[in-house]
Scaffold this motif. Structure first.
Motif, PDB file in Angstrom:
ATOM      1  N   GLU A  21      54.349  44.551  41.428  1.00  0.00           N
ATOM      2  CA  GLU A  21      53.272  43.964  42.229  1.00  0.00           C
ATOM      3  C   GLU A  21      52.055  44.884  42.290  1.00  0.00           C
ATOM      4  OE1 GLU A  21      55.162  40.631  44.983  1.00  0.00           O
ATOM      5  OE2 GLU A  21      55.370  42.626  45.881  1.00  0.00           O
ATOM      6  N   LEU A  22      52.269  46.187  42.260  1.00  0.00           N
ATOM      7  CA  LEU A  22      51.124  47.098  42.176  1.00  0.00           C
ATOM      8  C   LEU A  22      50.389  46.917  40.848  1.00  0.00           C
ATOM      9  CD1 LEU A  22      52.514  50.439  43.693  1.00  0.00           C
ATOM     10  CD2 LEU A  22      50.913  48.827  44.746  1.00  0.00           C
ATOM     11  N   ALA A  23      51.141  46.750  39.761  1.00  0.00           N
ATOM     12  CA  ALA A  23      50.520  46.544  38.447  1.00  0.00           C
ATOM     13  C   ALA A  23      49.752  45.226  38.406  1.00  0.00           C
ATOM     14  CB  ALA A  23      51.591  46.572  37.358  1.00  0.00           C
ATOM     15  N   ILE A  24      50.329  44.181  38.979  1.00  0.00           N
ATOM     16  CA  ILE A  24      49.653  42.877  39.018  1.00  0.00           C
ATOM     17  C   ILE A  24      48.328  42.990  39.756  1.00  0.00           C
ATOM     18  CG2 ILE A  24      49.762  40.569  40.047  1.00  0.00           C
ATOM     19  CD1 ILE A  24      52.779  40.587  39.421  1.00  0.00           C
ATOM     20  N   ASN A  25      48.358  43.630  40.907  1.00  0.00           N
ATOM     21  CA  ASN A  25      47.130  43.742  41.695  1.00  0.00           C
ATOM     22  C   ASN A  25      46.109  44.657  41.036  1.00  0.00           C
ATOM     23  OD1 ASN A  25      47.520  42.082  44.167  1.00  0.00           O
ATOM     24  ND2 ASN A  25      49.339  43.348  44.381  1.00  0.00           N
ATOM     25  N   GLU A  26      46.585  45.696  40.368  1.00  0.00           N
ATOM     26  CA  GLU A  26      45.663  46.558  39.634  1.00  0.00           C
ATOM     27  C   GLU A  26      44.921  45.751  38.570  1.00  0.00           C
ATOM     28  OE1 GLU A  26      45.689  50.619  36.872  1.00  0.00           O
ATOM     29  OE2 GLU A  26      47.572  49.678  37.470  1.00  0.00           O
ATOM     30  N   LEU A  27      45.642  44.907  37.845  1.00  0.00           N
ATOM     31  CA  LEU A  27      45.015  44.072  36.819  1.00  0.00           C
ATOM     32  C   LEU A  27      44.032  43.077  37.430  1.00  0.00           C
ATOM     33  CD1 LEU A  27      48.070  43.337  34.491  1.00  0.00           C
ATOM     34  CD2 LEU A  27      46.054  44.703  33.918  1.00  0.00           C
ATOM     35  N   LYS A  28      44.394  42.496  38.554  1.00  0.00           N
ATOM     36  CA  LYS A  28      43.529  41.492  39.180  1.00  0.00           C
ATOM     37  C   LYS A  28      42.202  42.082  39.644  1.00  0.00           C
ATOM     38  CE  LYS A  28      47.022  38.185  40.774  1.00  0.00           C
ATOM     39  NZ  LYS A  28      47.660  37.554  41.964  1.00  0.00           N
ATOM     40  N   PHE A  29      42.196  43.363  39.973  1.00  0.00           N
ATOM     41  CA  PHE A  29      40.967  43.991  40.449  1.00  0.00           C
ATOM     42  C   PHE A  29      40.106  44.539  39.307  1.00  0.00           C
ATOM     43  CE2 PHE A  29      43.256  44.233  44.570  1.00  0.00           C
ATOM     44  CZ  PHE A  29      42.263  43.714  45.387  1.00  0.00           C
ATOM     45  N   LEU A  30      40.592  44.481  38.081  1.00  0.00           N
ATOM     46  CA  LEU A  30      39.815  44.977  36.945  1.00  0.00           C
ATOM     47  C   LEU A  30      38.751  43.959  36.530  1.00  0.00           C
ATOM     48  CD1 LEU A  30      42.592  46.495  34.630  1.00  0.00           C
ATOM     49  CD2 LEU A  30      40.922  47.744  36.008  1.00  0.00           C
ATOM     50  N   PRO A  31      37.651  44.423  35.921  1.00  0.00           N
ATOM     51  CA  PRO A  31      36.635  43.502  35.379  1.00  0.00           C
ATOM     52  C   PRO A  31      37.131  42.903  34.063  1.00  0.00           C
ATOM     53  CG  PRO A  31      35.994  45.771  34.944  1.00  0.00           C
ATOM     54  CD  PRO A  31      37.253  45.838  35.771  1.00  0.00           C
ATOM     55  N   ARG A  32      37.914  41.844  34.154  1.00  0.00           N
ATOM     56  CA  ARG A  32      38.622  41.315  32.987  1.00  0.00           C
ATOM     57  C   ARG A  32      37.688  40.991  31.827  1.00  0.00           C
ATOM     58  NH1 ARG A  32      40.273  36.699  30.491  1.00  0.00           N
ATOM     59  NH2 ARG A  32      38.907  35.450  31.797  1.00  0.00           N
ATOM     60  N   THR A  33      36.608  40.274  32.102  1.00  0.00           N
ATOM     61  CA  THR A  33      35.704  39.853  31.025  1.00  0.00           C
ATOM     62  C   THR A  33      35.130  41.048  30.279  1.00  0.00           C
ATOM     63  OG1 THR A  33      35.130  37.871  32.289  1.00  0.00           O
ATOM     64  CG2 THR A  33      33.657  38.491  30.493  1.00  0.00           C
ATOM     65  N   ALA A  34      34.768  42.081  31.017  1.00  0.00           N
ATOM     66  CA  ALA A  34      34.168  43.262  30.391  1.00  0.00           C
ATOM     67  C   ALA A  34      35.169  44.029  29.536  1.00  0.00           C
ATOM     68  CB  ALA A  34      33.588  44.175  31.467  1.00  0.00           C
ATOM     69  N   LEU A  35      36.458  43.858  29.811  1.00  0.00           N
ATOM     70  CA  LEU A  35      37.477  44.629  29.096  1.00  0.00           C
ATOM     71  C   LEU A  35      38.155  43.853  27.972  1.00  0.00           C
ATOM     72  CD1 LEU A  35      39.224  46.412  32.115  1.00  0.00           C
ATOM     73  CD2 LEU A  35      37.718  47.452  30.420  1.00  0.00           C
ATOM     74  N   LEU A  36      37.799  42.590  27.791  1.00  0.00           N
ATOM     75  CA  LEU A  36      38.503  41.763  26.807  1.00  0.00           C
ATOM     76  C   LEU A  36      38.455  42.356  25.404  1.00  0.00           C
ATOM     77  CD1 LEU A  36      37.632  38.106  27.890  1.00  0.00           C
ATOM     78  CD2 LEU A  36      39.878  39.208  27.898  1.00  0.00           C
ATOM     79  N   ASN A  37      37.324  42.921  25.026  1.00  0.00           N
ATOM     80  CA  ASN A  37      37.171  43.459  23.675  1.00  0.00           C
ATOM     81  C   ASN A  37      37.342  44.972  23.611  1.00  0.00           C
ATOM     82  OD1 ASN A  37      36.583  40.895  22.519  1.00  0.00           O
ATOM     83  ND2 ASN A  37      34.494  41.032  23.335  1.00  0.00           N
ATOM     84  N   ALA A  38      37.893  45.534  24.666  1.00  0.00           N
ATOM     85  CA  ALA A  38      38.104  46.983  24.692  1.00  0.00           C
ATOM     86  C   ALA A  38      39.226  47.364  23.730  1.00  0.00           C
ATOM     87  CB  ALA A  38      38.452  47.431  26.106  1.00  0.00           C
ATOM     88  N   PRO A  39      39.157  48.556  23.136  1.00  0.00           N
ATOM     89  CA  PRO A  39      40.219  48.988  22.213  1.00  0.00           C
ATOM     90  C   PRO A  39      41.496  49.338  22.966  1.00  0.00           C
ATOM     91  CG  PRO A  39      38.647  50.761  22.580  1.00  0.00           C
ATOM     92  CD  PRO A  39      38.086  49.556  23.275  1.00  0.00           C
ATOM     93  N   VAL A  40      42.601  49.363  22.228  1.00  0.00           N
ATOM     94  CA  VAL A  40      43.869  49.758  22.829  1.00  0.00           C
ATOM     95  C   VAL A  40      43.836  51.251  23.133  1.00  0.00           C
ATOM     96  CG1 VAL A  40      45.129  47.933  21.647  1.00  0.00           C
ATOM     97  CG2 VAL A  40      44.940  50.198  20.582  1.00  0.00           C
ATOM     98  N   ASN A  41      44.690  51.675  24.043  1.00  0.00           N
ATOM     99  CA  ASN A  41      44.729  53.094  24.387  1.00  0.00           C
ATOM    100  C   ASN A  41      45.641  53.857  23.426  1.00  0.00           C
ATOM    101  OD1 ASN A  41      47.390  52.589  25.192  1.00  0.00           O
ATOM    102  ND2 ASN A  41      46.851  52.410  27.359  1.00  0.00           N
ATOM    103  N   GLU A  42      45.883  55.124  23.730  1.00  0.00           N
ATOM    104  CA  GLU A  42      46.678  55.968  22.833  1.00  0.00           C
ATOM    105  C   GLU A  42      48.110  55.477  22.688  1.00  0.00           C
ATOM    106  OE1 GLU A  42      46.404  59.893  24.357  1.00  0.00           O
ATOM    107  OE2 GLU A  42      44.280  60.159  23.817  1.00  0.00           O
ATOM    108  N   GLU A  43      48.589  54.729  23.665  1.00  0.00           N
ATOM    109  CA  GLU A  43      49.955  54.212  23.604  1.00  0.00           C
ATOM    110  C   GLU A  43      50.022  52.847  22.937  1.00  0.00           C
ATOM    111  OE1 GLU A  43      51.083  54.216  27.677  1.00  0.00           O
ATOM    112  OE2 GLU A  43      51.537  56.363  27.726  1.00  0.00           O
TER     113      GLU A  43
END
Length: 217
Positions: A133-155
């Motif tokens: 539930e912490l992960a779900i809420n963290e995602l909900k508070f992110l600027p989703r549209t701005a991050l759609l084309n962001a690259p993957v992280n090191e993992e």
């Protein structure tokens, strides 16, 4: 400094019914921690006996429990009658709140995870559900549209994806919780990742064996 101390004392009283009771029982001793004039001490001694103070304390507690109950529903279900005592313990420790939902649920979730780590809370499902539930809420508070084309992280993970480790198969556990039922403590254990994906407008969930790891998700 006296005015600031008076405001601090009043705020602390609103945030803590226990402190109000202490002032009622031992006003001089309890209020000595603040830099108050005799007149301000008298005012606060009067305030703690007023009906309005009880209302203010209740409203403050309602405002703090609302984000927890709203945004951590499965956590609250698993806690059952222990929720309010744990929330009160948390409020005593973390009595500085800006009443912002994101911060409040993160701090309370971290508090619960610490209780689980120390063994003060024992529930086989609670840790993974809090983390989910912490992960779900963290995602909900992110600027989703701005991050759609962001690259993957090191993992190899997209920034709108979270992997939550589960020691029980997520799907049957979440089905039971979605019915607002406490799952029996007999479910088999294993090593899984719950994949939470917010690249679409609606969150999606899937399960991976934990050994799979995060590969370009």
């Amino acid at each position: 400094m006296s005015l600031l101390s008076f405001q601090k004392a009043l705020t602390d009283l609103i945030a803590s019914p226990q402190l109000c009771l202490q002032v009622r029982a031992h006003p001089a001793e309890t209020l000595s921690r603040y830099d108050l004039t005799p007149r301000e001490v008298t005012r606060l001694k009067t305030v703690v006996h007023q009906q309005g103070m009880s209302v203010s304390c209740t409203l403050y507690r309602v405002n703090r429990i609302t984000p927890i109950y709203t945004m951590l529903p499965y956590t609250c279900l698993l806690l059952g009658p222990a929720l309010i005592p744990l929330a009160e313990e948390f409020w005593e420790i973390c009595n500085k709140s800006d009443l912002q939902f994101k911060r409040e649920i993160t701090l309370f979730g971290d508090f619960l995870l610490q209780q689980i780590t120390t063994g003060s809370l024992q529930n086989p499902y609670l840790g993974e559900i809090v983390a989910m539930e912490l992960a779900i809420n963290e995602l909900k508070f992110l600027p989703r549209t701005a991050l759609l084309n962001a690259p993957v992280n090191e993992e190899g993970l997209h920034p709108l994806i979270r992997l939550v480790p589960f020691d029980h198969e997520p799907e049957p556990l979440l089905i039971e919780l979605s019915r607002m039922q406490i799952p029996p403590f007999t479910a088999g254990t294993g090593e899984y990742f719950l994949v939470i994906d917010h690249r679409e407008e609606e969150l999606s969930f899937s399960t991976l064996p934990r050994k799979t790891g995060a590969v370009a998700l």
